[in-house]
Design a protein around this motif. Sequence first.
Motif, short mmCIF file in Angstrom:
data_model
loop_
_atom_site.label_atom_id
_atom_site.label_comp_id
_atom_site.label_asym_id
_atom_site.label_seq_id
_atom_site.Cartn_x
_atom_site.Cartn_y
_atom_site.Cartn_z
N CYS A 28 34.37 74.63 12.97
CA CYS A 28 32.66 73.63 13.25
C CYS A 28 32.95 73.41 14.72
O CYS A 28 34.02 72.61 15.64
N VAL A 29 31.39 73.68 15.29
CA VAL A 29 31.36 72.58 17.01
C VAL A 29 30.51 72.12 16.65
O VAL A 29 29.13 72.26 16.55
N ASP A 30 31.10 70.75 17.59
CA ASP A 30 30.07 69.65 18.33
C ASP A 30 29.47 70.33 19.14
O ASP A 30 29.02 69.50 20.35
N VAL A 31 28.05 71.06 19.20
CA VAL A 31 27.93 71.81 19.92
C VAL A 31 26.50 70.96 20.68
O VAL A 31 26.05 71.06 21.59
N TYR A 32 26.16 69.76 20.30
CA TYR A 32 25.15 68.62 21.18
C TYR A 32 25.97 67.58 21.78
O TYR A 32 25.67 66.68 22.37
N GLY A 33 27.40 67.38 21.39
CA GLY A 33 28.40 66.61 21.76
C GLY A 33 27.87 65.40 21.39
O GLY A 33 28.63 64.24 22.10
N ILE A 34 27.51 65.02 20.20
CA ILE A 34 27.66 63.41 19.91
C ILE A 34 27.85 63.41 18.96
O ILE A 34 27.42 62.20 18.08
N VAL A 54 31.28 77.36 21.15
CA VAL A 54 31.90 77.84 20.25
C VAL A 54 32.68 78.84 21.20
O VAL A 54 32.68 79.45 22.30
N PRO A 55 34.43 79.17 20.63
CA PRO A 55 35.08 80.00 21.00
C PRO A 55 34.30 82.03 20.94
O PRO A 55 33.41 82.39 20.11
N PRO A 56 35.18 82.53 21.91
CA PRO A 56 34.28 84.01 22.04
C PRO A 56 35.45 84.96 21.13
O PRO A 56 35.90 85.70 21.43
N GLU A 57 35.33 84.73 20.03
CA GLU A 57 36.16 85.20 18.90
C GLU A 57 34.61 85.97 17.81
O GLU A 57 33.90 85.91 17.59
N SER A 58 35.46 86.00 16.21
CA SER A 58 34.80 86.91 15.78
C SER A 58 34.73 86.40 14.51
O SER A 58 35.88 85.75 13.88
N PHE A 59 33.48 86.35 13.36
CA PHE A 59 33.57 84.49 12.42
C PHE A 59 32.96 86.36 11.39
O PHE A 59 31.73 87.03 12.20
N LEU A 73 25.95 80.53 21.44
CA LEU A 73 27.01 80.61 20.71
C LEU A 73 28.14 81.29 21.73
O LEU A 73 29.21 81.96 21.06
N ASN A 74 28.19 81.82 23.27
CA ASN A 74 29.01 81.77 23.58
C ASN A 74 29.45 83.31 23.90
O ASN A 74 31.17 82.89 24.18
N GLY A 75 29.30 84.10 23.26
CA GLY A 75 29.81 85.68 23.63
C GLY A 75 30.50 85.95 21.93
O GLY A 75 30.65 86.99 21.58
N ALA A 76 30.52 84.79 20.70
CA ALA A 76 31.09 84.74 19.37
C ALA A 76 30.41 85.78 18.69
O ALA A 76 29.32 86.08 18.98
N THR A 77 30.37 86.04 18.18
CA THR A 77 29.97 87.34 17.14
C THR A 77 30.08 87.12 15.28
O THR A 77 30.89 86.35 14.73
N TYR A 78 29.58 87.95 14.34
CA TYR A 78 29.57 87.15 13.10
C TYR A 78 28.76 88.48 12.07
O TYR A 78 28.18 89.87 12.28
N GLY A 79 29.24 88.85 11.25
CA GLY A 79 29.13 89.61 10.57
C GLY A 79 27.33 89.35 9.65
O GLY A 79 27.12 90.49 9.21
#
Length: 404
Positions: A28-34, A54-59, A73-79
């Motif tokens: 889980c990523v705190d994208v808004y930093g709050i 977000v880590p540049p990984e596959s989910f 998303l920073n390059g992360a991929t997902y199914g």
Amino acid sequence: MRVLLLDLTHGGDILTSRFIENGDEVTCVDVYGISTQEQRDSLTALGARVLREVPPESFDLLASPAHCPDRFLNGATYGSRITFSGAVNRFVDNPVYRIEVTGVKGKTSTCYLLAHMLDRAGKKVYLHTSRGSGPYVGGKHDIQVKMSIAPTSILKLPTDGYDVVVCEVSLGGSTKADISVITNLVEDYGIAKNTRKASDAKAEILNPRKNIVIPEEREFWSKYGRPIASQSASVTMKGDAAISSPIECNLVYNGRTADVRLRGDYLALQYLPAMGMAASVCESMGIPEDAVIQAIESFAGVPGRGEISQENGVWKVTERNPGISYISIGRTLATLKEMHALDGAFAIVDPVSKKVCDKMDSAQIKDVLDSYNVKYAFTDGMGSEPEVPKDAKTVIRFVKEGFQ
């Protein structure tokens, strides 16, 4: 399953715990930093990986709020990908009759009126709105907890002990309600940095059984492939209206017309659309007409919404809610004009804190106030009080609170 979950401030913490309980591996990523350190620590203790970016990984699965833009998303991929509404759909069960209400304007008013009508009909009601959550008994809302009206809040509502749960939802829903309501789409505003529309998110409330919308929007919502019913009941004014005086109206319910008298100690006139929608829901549930009439005539408004008082010969009107905008301000001014209370009016627009100042379109609000020839002052969100003109006959305070 590897799950990437964005945003901890709109119920991401709730979904994280549900996915972990399901045996999934959650980032889980705190994208808004709050988020708070306490939030992050509690999720880490559950077994989640909590990050700031977000880590540049596959989910296997990406879950994010409908309003969350892809730039995180920073390059992360997902199914596959789902919104938070879609995630709620996976986990919610439906043992208690539940009514979900969304829309652009009138959500809270519709929920309160619906709870009031069902309470009058002898139902044991739990009410969840932007004002708070708790039982609605004897015409009173016993607010026991404050929480977001994001779709994830549905997962925190009671699953037993009540006949009906009435809940306000900001964007989307569970698609598993017994009745879903969309009050209106008076503005199809952009979300996710204007890459999506509010209508697409709100459509996620629509269920396979019963959905009620206003007649002029039935065709629009039908394109989402769910059964759509038009609002069937209505409340309309019969004669003239004056501030603080009761208002004589017609109620159309089950195809019959009845006389109803609205109380004069709140801006009842601006509640007419919400009254009609709430009555339509009751009509579809088979609620007796006399209970609906009693509820409409005894309703005193939502606290802080259209409150009226008089002090030293000056009328004071308070509109306090998170949905203050140029649209809602225009509606209040139109209502006061119809009630012959706009001459000599002075408006105070108060964003409560500087944090919500940037959530207001001040230019549009000023245009609306100017169009009604209403003098006004904006506070700085720091607690300052403007000087009210000595010749003011009506003082209207618009208080915009932070969105939940």
